[in-house]
Write an enzyme that holds these catalytic residues in place. Structure first.
Site, PDB file in Angstrom:
ATOM      1  N   ASP A  44     -94.069 -12.258  14.619  1.00 37.91           N
ATOM      2  CA  ASP A  44     -93.640 -11.050  13.903  1.00 37.91           C
ATOM      3  C   ASP A  44     -94.795 -10.283  13.272  1.00 37.91           C
ATOM      4  OD1 ASP A  44     -94.207 -12.849  11.836  1.00 37.91           O
ATOM      5  OD2 ASP A  44     -92.498 -12.244  10.618  1.00 37.91           O
ATOM      6  N   ASN A  45     -95.904 -10.931  13.039  1.00 42.25           N
ATOM      7  CA  ASN A  45     -97.112 -10.267  12.501  1.00 42.25           C
ATOM      8  C   ASN A  45     -98.218 -11.310  12.444  1.00 42.25           C
ATOM      9  OD1 ASN A  45     -94.998 -10.272   9.758  1.00 42.25           O
ATOM     10  ND2 ASN A  45     -96.784 -11.610   9.705  1.00 42.25           N
ATOM     11  N   LYS A  89    -102.054 -10.713   7.845  1.00 40.93           N
ATOM     12  CA  LYS A  89    -100.752 -10.194   7.464  1.00 40.93           C
ATOM     13  C   LYS A  89    -100.907  -9.204   6.310  1.00 40.93           C
ATOM     14  CE  LYS A  89     -96.323 -11.862   5.603  1.00 40.93           C
ATOM     15  NZ  LYS A  89     -95.509 -13.056   5.270  1.00 40.93           N
ATOM     16  N   HIS A 127     -83.507 -11.946   8.269  1.00 38.71           N
ATOM     17  CA  HIS A 127     -84.304 -11.116   7.356  1.00 38.71           C
ATOM     18  C   HIS A 127     -84.115  -9.617   7.542  1.00 38.71           C
ATOM     19  CE1 HIS A 127     -88.148 -11.430   4.693  1.00 38.71           C
ATOM     20  NE2 HIS A 127     -87.099 -10.923   4.063  1.00 38.71           N
ATOM     21  N   ASP A 154     -93.020 -16.766  12.877  1.00 39.42           N
ATOM     22  CA  ASP A 154     -93.208 -16.032  11.626  1.00 39.42           C
ATOM     23  C   ASP A 154     -94.617 -16.258  11.085  1.00 39.42           C
ATOM     24  OD1 ASP A 154     -93.041 -14.915   9.094  1.00 39.42           O
ATOM     25  OD2 ASP A 154     -90.978 -15.546   8.795  1.00 39.42           O
ATOM     26  N   ASP A 155     -95.443 -15.222  11.118  1.00 41.44           N
ATOM     27  CA  ASP A 155     -96.811 -15.278  10.582  1.00 41.44           C
ATOM     28  C   ASP A 155     -97.754 -16.127  11.429  1.00 41.44           C
ATOM     29  OD1 ASP A 155     -95.669 -13.826   8.545  1.00 41.44           O
ATOM     30  OD2 ASP A 155     -95.750 -15.428   7.059  1.00 41.44           O
ATOM     31  N   ARG A 206     -88.977  -7.144  12.369  1.00 41.00           N
ATOM     32  CA  ARG A 206     -87.742  -7.607  12.991  1.00 41.00           C
ATOM     33  C   ARG A 206     -86.795  -6.449  13.284  1.00 41.00           C
ATOM     34  NH1 ARG A 206     -87.982 -13.257  12.142  1.00 41.00           N
ATOM     35  NH2 ARG A 206     -90.030 -13.549  11.182  1.00 41.00           N
ATOM     36  N   CYS A 266     -92.625  -8.966   7.508  1.00 42.05           N
ATOM     37  CA  CYS A 266     -91.449  -9.565   8.159  1.00 42.05           C
ATOM     38  C   CYS A 266     -90.291  -8.635   8.515  1.00 42.05           C
ATOM     39  CB  CYS A 266     -90.908 -10.689   7.282  1.00 42.05           C
ATOM     40  SG  CYS A 266     -92.084 -12.012   6.941  1.00 42.05           S
ATOM     41  N   LYS A 283     -84.492 -17.250  11.538  1.00 43.78           N
ATOM     42  CA  LYS A 283     -84.697 -16.279  10.463  1.00 43.78           C
ATOM     43  C   LYS A 283     -84.195 -14.901  10.881  1.00 43.78           C
ATOM     44  CE  LYS A 283     -88.334 -14.134   7.689  1.00 43.78           C
ATOM     45  NZ  LYS A 283     -89.746 -14.171   7.276  1.00 43.78           N
ATOM     46  N   HIS A 337     -94.318 -19.341   8.446  1.00 48.79           N
ATOM     47  CA  HIS A 337     -94.251 -18.784   7.098  1.00 48.79           C
ATOM     48  C   HIS A 337     -94.297 -19.937   6.102  1.00 48.79           C
ATOM     49  CE1 HIS A 337     -92.803 -16.566   3.602  1.00 48.79           C
ATOM     50  NE2 HIS A 337     -92.926 -15.441   4.281  1.00 48.79           N
ATOM     51  N   SER A 381     -86.841 -15.187   4.315  1.00 48.01           N
ATOM     52  CA  SER A 381     -88.027 -16.041   4.322  1.00 48.01           C
ATOM     53  C   SER A 381     -87.768 -17.342   3.569  1.00 48.01           C
ATOM     54  CB  SER A 381     -89.215 -15.311   3.691  1.00 48.01           C
ATOM     55  OG  SER A 381     -89.610 -14.224   4.489  1.00 48.01           O
TER      56      SER A 381
END
Length: 445
Positions: free
Chosen positions: A284-285, A305, A125, A30-31, A74, A70, A123, A232, A148
């Site tokens: 994810d990004n 992001k 989300h 995540d991130d 996903r 996010c 996660k 994240h 998150s």
């Protein structure tokens, strides 16, 4: 005739891959920034397990998330579609009435038809209402934080009879107090089992669950979606990893995730599953634009992001499948998380969902065949419901708030030289392609 003989080994390998019904593990961070892996150039973060994955498999240099945030990213991974197509264009929050529609077909639902065991760890989300949770989206089990880790809790969520309350919390406070930021719940299937969860232990607990799932399902095909809560923010490494990295808390978290990857790969080796398991690692990004050791790096890319510059959506991707993916391979072809569903369908023998998909089967790229080319004529960059940019070959057009930008990504990976005024015909051509695809997508909803 020479061409035919040269093609035979490739065709034989493709048939072998398709007939093997491999296990599939998708590890989704995540991130995490493009540079934040050793084999992608990180100078201060040690990732020996991910680097070994790249040595044993393939590294993609032009791999994209389908969104710079996010929830949409996903939704795209799970469905093989741009997030706007499946109705998840924005980030979802606890208690939101929205989520990924149960009418959509996820990777988990698709492979269950082929007898796969399925688990989501980490996660989610994609909605925290009961109908949106993983166990109603094709997963046999779920263990994780459903959104998150900087969010809070849904006071109306189902609570386990064996719930562990921490930090003075109890059921009455959960139901009546105003939810506090960073106090997030841990779910088992569709109910809270710990509140608030100790986030410093979450990477380790996800890893233990992953290893347990592999052992319990070693005799049948399985699909494991391991979606790490971090990096994240808030960043919460365990004590064993805190202060270990030269890149602050962020680096500590990445090094613990790298340890987790090593644990998963070790369990595959221990169970004799390496040669029948495809493992994919990606993010994810792009990273938050944060200082003081709390943010990652997208270098040499521009942006972070939330943005449709390369740094917001181009992410590290590594894949390993012993004996099926050529070791020490690199692909610079365009590929994306939207391609995972059709690729897994091909490898598992599952039927593709009866709907329009944006993703393509990228097994020819994944296998490490240097002659394979991207199946994408174009790739779109969505921000919310707006198609802000398009990439065709090496060229990228980005239009935001009336500002038109054109970049030659082959010679300008950092998007520093805007060629829009010099090449108006190319701008016009790319704009037409973007508008055509976006119009068709939205008319198909």
């Amino acid at each position: 005739m020479v061409w035919v003989f040269a093609l035979l080994p490739i065709l034989a390998q493709a048939q072998k891959a398709k007939s093997s019904r491999p296990n599939v593990i998708v590890i989704f961070t995540d991130d995490q920034g493009y540079q934040d892996v050793g084999c992608f150039g990180s100078p201060d973060i040690s990732t020996p397990n991910l680097d070994n994955m790249a040595k044993d498999g393939i590294r993609f240099t032009d791999f994209y998330s389908a969104s710079p945030v996010c929830s949409p990213s996903r939704a795209a991974l799970m469905t093989g579609c741009y997030p706007t197509r499946v109705g998840v264009p924005v980030v979802l929050w606890p208690m939101s009435p929205d989520g990924l529609s149960p009418e959509e077909v996820t990777i988990a639902e698709m492979v269950k038809e082929q007898g796969y065991a399925t688990a989501c760890i980490g996660k989610w989300h994609l909605g925290d209402q009961a109908q949106f949770l993983p166990t109603n989206q094709g997963f046999d089990s779920y263990f994780g934080i459903p959104f998150s880790n900087d969010m809070s809790v849904n006071p109306e969520a189902k609570v386990s009879a064996e719930v562990l309350f921490r930090e003075g919390k109890d059921l009455n406070k959960l139901r009546t107090e105003k939810p506090k930021k960073f106090d997030v719940p841990l779910f088992r299937d569709d109910e809270i089992i710990e509140y608030p969860v100790d986030q410093t232990q979450i990477t380790k607990r996800y890893t233990e669950e992953a290893r347990k799932f592999i052992v319990e399902n070693k005799e049948k095909p399985f699909f494991l979606y391991l979606a790490h809560t971090m990096p994240h923010i808030p960043l919460m490494p365990s004590e064993e990893f805190k202060g270990k990295s030269r890149q602050g808390l962020y680096g500590d978290v990445i090094e613990e995730i790298d340890w987790s990857v090593g644990q998963v790969l070790e369990e595959l080796r221990k169970q004799g599953l390496e040669e029948n398991t495809l493992v994919i690692f990606t993010s994810d990004n792009g990273p938050w634009n944060l200082k003081n050791g709390h943010g990652g790096s997208a270098k040499p890319l521009r942006g972070f992001k939330f943005e449709t510059y390369e740094g917001g959506m181009r992410v590290p991707m590594i894949a390993q499948w012993k004996g099926m993916i050529s070791p020490q391979s690199t692909s610079a072809e365009i590929a994306s998380t939207i391609d995972l569903l059709p690729t897994i369908a091909y490898l598992s023998g599952a039927e593709l969902p009866d709907r329009t998909l944006d993703g393509k089967n990228i097994w020819p790229l994944l296998s490490g065949n240097s002659n394979s080319k991207t199946p994408h004529k174009e790739f779109l960059y969505y921000s919310n419901t707006t198609a802000e940019a398009i990439r065709v070959g090496d060229w990228k057009l980005r239009v935001r708030e009336g500002i038109v930008e054109l970049y030659d990504l082959k010679n300008d990976i950092s998007e520093s030289n805007n060629l829009a005024e010099e090449q108006p015909k190319r701008v016009q051509s790319l704009q037409k392609k973007l508008d055509k695809y976006d119009t068709a997508l939205k008319s198909d909803q």
